[in-house]
Design a protein around this motif. Structure first.
Motif, PDB file in Angstrom:
ATOM      1  N   GLY A  34     -53.530  -0.506  35.136  1.00  0.00           N
ATOM      2  CA  GLY A  34     -52.914  -0.532  36.448  1.00  0.00           C
ATOM      3  C   GLY A  34     -51.664  -1.380  36.556  1.00  0.00           C
ATOM      4  N   HIS A  35     -51.024  -1.682  35.428  1.00  0.00           N
ATOM      5  CA  HIS A  35     -49.832  -2.529  35.449  1.00  0.00           C
ATOM      6  C   HIS A  35     -48.532  -1.779  35.179  1.00  0.00           C
ATOM      7  CE1 HIS A  35     -51.784  -6.260  36.259  1.00  0.00           C
ATOM      8  NE2 HIS A  35     -52.750  -5.864  35.453  1.00  0.00           N
ATOM      9  N   LEU A  36     -48.630  -0.497  34.902  1.00  0.00           N
ATOM     10  CA  LEU A  36     -47.447   0.354  34.767  1.00  0.00           C
ATOM     11  C   LEU A  36     -47.744   1.681  35.437  1.00  0.00           C
ATOM     12  CD1 LEU A  36     -46.332  -0.106  31.039  1.00  0.00           C
ATOM     13  CD2 LEU A  36     -45.247  -1.066  33.062  1.00  0.00           C
ATOM     14  N   PRO A  37     -46.728   2.300  36.034  1.00  0.00           N
ATOM     15  CA  PRO A  37     -46.957   3.608  36.640  1.00  0.00           C
ATOM     16  C   PRO A  37     -47.100   4.692  35.555  1.00  0.00           C
ATOM     17  CG  PRO A  37     -44.658   2.998  36.819  1.00  0.00           C
ATOM     18  CD  PRO A  37     -45.372   1.810  36.238  1.00  0.00           C
ATOM     19  N   ALA A  38     -47.923   5.667  35.810  1.00  0.00           N
ATOM     20  CA  ALA A  38     -48.047   6.791  34.887  1.00  0.00           C
ATOM     21  C   ALA A  38     -46.837   7.688  35.032  1.00  0.00           C
ATOM     22  CB  ALA A  38     -49.331   7.578  35.188  1.00  0.00           C
ATOM     23  N   ASP A  39     -46.409   8.277  33.932  1.00  0.00           N
ATOM     24  CA  ASP A  39     -45.251   9.191  33.981  1.00  0.00           C
ATOM     25  C   ASP A  39     -45.648  10.552  34.457  1.00  0.00           C
ATOM     26  OD1 ASP A  39     -43.365   7.380  33.224  1.00  0.00           O
ATOM     27  OD2 ASP A  39     -43.526   7.856  31.102  1.00  0.00           O
ATOM     28  N   GLN A  73     -49.819   3.117  27.324  1.00  0.00           N
ATOM     29  CA  GLN A  73     -50.990   3.787  27.885  1.00  0.00           C
ATOM     30  C   GLN A  73     -52.058   2.771  28.298  1.00  0.00           C
ATOM     31  OE1 GLN A  73     -51.249   6.934  28.760  1.00  0.00           O
ATOM     32  NE2 GLN A  73     -53.248   6.493  29.613  1.00  0.00           N
ATOM     33  N   ILE A  74     -52.246   1.739  27.510  1.00  0.00           N
ATOM     34  CA  ILE A  74     -53.220   0.699  27.850  1.00  0.00           C
ATOM     35  C   ILE A  74     -52.818   0.002  29.148  1.00  0.00           C
ATOM     36  CG2 ILE A  74     -54.108  -1.566  27.132  1.00  0.00           C
ATOM     37  CD1 ILE A  74     -54.022  -0.426  24.221  1.00  0.00           C
ATOM     38  N   LEU A  75     -51.532  -0.291  29.305  1.00  0.00           N
ATOM     39  CA  LEU A  75     -51.063  -0.952  30.524  1.00  0.00           C
ATOM     40  C   LEU A  75     -51.130  -0.018  31.730  1.00  0.00           C
ATOM     41  CD1 LEU A  75     -48.113  -3.213  29.384  1.00  0.00           C
ATOM     42  CD2 LEU A  75     -50.571  -3.650  29.396  1.00  0.00           C
ATOM     43  N   VAL A  76     -50.927   1.272  31.522  1.00  0.00           N
ATOM     44  CA  VAL A  76     -51.078   2.253  32.611  1.00  0.00           C
ATOM     45  C   VAL A  76     -52.537   2.278  33.064  1.00  0.00           C
ATOM     46  CG1 VAL A  76     -51.054   4.727  33.162  1.00  0.00           C
ATOM     47  CG2 VAL A  76     -49.093   3.685  32.014  1.00  0.00           C
ATOM     48  N   GLU A  77     -53.448   2.355  32.107  1.00  0.00           N
ATOM     49  CA  GLU A  77     -54.882   2.393  32.431  1.00  0.00           C
ATOM     50  C   GLU A  77     -55.347   1.102  33.108  1.00  0.00           C
ATOM     51  OE1 GLU A  77     -56.851   3.418  28.781  1.00  0.00           O
ATOM     52  OE2 GLU A  77     -55.986   5.441  28.784  1.00  0.00           O
TER      53      GLU A  77
END
Length: 71
Positions: free
Chosen positions: A66-71, A60-64
């Motif tokens: 911007g380094h991983l796509p949100a599911d 979740q931290i990496l999604v926020e």
């Protein structure tokens, strides 16, 4: 251990490791020495790993960030 991401960018790995550490999440970077052995030309990505219990929060931290796509 679970993999969060793979990258050949050592600066990105350093930043993400620091970001997760600020949240109290320990990380391990795998394949660093293999990457060095191949001459650090970027052919072998390094893997950012966390323990299973921290995976959801770390992701979740990496999604926020911007380094991983949100599911």
């Amino acid at each position: 251990m679970r993999e969060l991401l793979r990258t050949v960018d050592p600066v990105l790995l350093s930043w993400l490791t620091s970001l997760l550490a600020d949240a109290g999440i320990d990380t391990i970077v795998l394949d660093t020495y293999t990457s060095i052995l191949e001459g650090s030309i970027g052919a072998i990505p390094r893997r950012l790993m966390v323990v299973e219990e921290d995976f959801a929060e770390a992701r979740q931290i990496l999604v926020e960030a911007g380094h991983l796509p949100a599911d």
